[in-house]
Scaffold this active site. Structure first.
Site, PDB file in Angstrom:
ATOM      1  N   GLN A  96      -8.812  10.479   7.987  1.00  0.00           N
ATOM      2  CA  GLN A  96      -7.540  11.196   8.072  1.00  0.00           C
ATOM      3  C   GLN A  96      -7.292  12.020   6.818  1.00  0.00           C
ATOM      4  OE1 GLN A  96      -3.605   9.422   9.527  1.00  0.00           O
ATOM      5  NE2 GLN A  96      -3.368   9.260   7.323  1.00  0.00           N
TER       6      GLN A  96
ATOM      7  N   ILE B 146      -5.138  -0.239  -1.328  1.00  0.00           N
ATOM      8  CA  ILE B 146      -4.558  -1.460  -1.881  1.00  0.00           C
ATOM      9  C   ILE B 146      -4.966  -2.632  -0.987  1.00  0.00           C
ATOM     10  CG2 ILE B 146      -2.450  -2.618  -2.615  1.00  0.00           C
ATOM     11  CD1 ILE B 146      -3.166  -0.127  -4.231  1.00  0.00           C
TER      12      ILE B 146
ATOM     13  N   GLY C 273       0.815  -1.202   0.000  1.00  0.00           N
ATOM     14  CA  GLY C 273       0.000   0.000   0.000  1.00  0.00           C
ATOM     15  C   GLY C 273       0.851   1.255   0.000  1.00  0.00           C
ATOM     16  N   HIS C 274       1.875   1.272   0.839  1.00  0.00           N
ATOM     17  CA  HIS C 274       2.788   2.415   0.856  1.00  0.00           C
ATOM     18  C   HIS C 274       3.527   2.548  -0.475  1.00  0.00           C
ATOM     19  CE1 HIS C 274       2.610   1.441   5.290  1.00  0.00           C
ATOM     20  NE2 HIS C 274       2.330   2.721   5.305  1.00  0.00           N
TER      21      HIS C 274
END
Length: 278
Positions: free
Chosen positions: A153, A176, A36-37
């Site tokens: 967020q 993701i 995901g990152h």
């Protein structure tokens, strides 16, 4: 890739890029990086000339000291991943660099911080807004990349940037997922085998509920059934599973405007969050 730990070093490098007319992207993280990152890093590489990834486990946004102590720290492995992705700078400051002696300022964002995560984790978004504002100031980035998995967020950061005239474009990137639908998260590594097998039910039940609501089912009844389904699937506590307006996260009574289904639930002693558009 350079690994920098002080604001002075970082600003010297960024100043040179800016003088050369380079567009700078930043991906703020707390480390324990996963695919995901990496998707955020790739988006930053596509959109910017230079990319900074920050790793800082921010104590201000943890309202549970035990959760802070358990958060994984894997900087060496993270750095290897970022090097392979062509990141220009890994900025990994220590707590004293971010919050030096005498630090006594906070960024408070109203409205969108109040429900859901704001209610369940008092002070969390104050910590998020404060550290993100600082990271924007430290990196002087033109664009910042955040995942949509942490939808609330993302909206908090967007509200802060708009309200405070911070000159950074906030880019939200798709969540993701694992092959079974579970949203990728550093917390997933803490799931025991049984809980990991049960955890994808969160996304599966949310998808089913969203389809029911789009099909005209009564919203309150659909949400109540979804919460019961989660408990039946092995989740020990459902903190919330609600339909909210996409931008301000107000309770949604219909789907005439953009709305999202958001959830937080516990399984195997691990708190998972997810959200999807309806």
């Amino acid at each position: 890739m350079q690994i920098l730990r002080t604001v002075a070093e970082l600003r010297t490098r960024v100043r040179g890029w800016k003088q050369d007319g380079r567009q700078v992207g930043v991906v703020p993280t707390m480390g324990a990086l996963h695919e995901g990152h990496m998707s955020l890093v790739r988006a930053a590489r596509r959109g910017c000339d230079r990319v900074i990834v920050t790793i800082f486990v921010n104590p201000m946004q943890f309202n549970n000291p035990d959760d802070l102590s358990k958060y994984p720290r894997t900087e060496d492995a993270d750095a290897a991943l970022l090097f392979r992705e062509g990141v220009d700078i890994l900025f990994a400051p220590g707590p004293d660099e971010v919050y030096p002696q005498g630090f006594d300022s906070r960024v408070l964002v109203g409205g969108v911080t109040a429900p859901l995560e704001g209610e369940m984790r008092p002070g969390h978004f104050e910590g998020v807004a404060t550290v993100v504002a600082k990271l924007f100031g430290m990196t002087q980035a033109d664009r910042a990349y955040f995942g949509q998995k942490d939808w609330q967020q993302l909206q908090v950061v967007r509200r802060m940037v708009t309200d405070l005239n911070i000159p950074v474009e906030v880019v939200g990137c798709e969540t993701i997922r694992e092959a079974d639908g579970l949203a990728m998260s550093s917390r997933n590594a803490r799931l025991d085998p049984l809980s990991r097998a049960q955890a994808p039910a969160l996304h599966r039940i949310m998808v089913k509920t969203a389809a029911q609501i789009r099909g005209g089912s009564e919203i309150a009844a659909s949400l109540a059934q979804a919460r019961d389904d989660l408990r039946q699937a092995g989740f020990t506590e459902v903190e919330y599973l609600d339909l909210r307006t996409a931008a301000m996260l107000e309770p949604a009574t219909g789907i005439e405007q953009p709305v999202r289904l958001l959830a937080a639930a516990w399984i195997g002693g691990v708190r998972l969050i997810d959200n999807i558009p309806v």
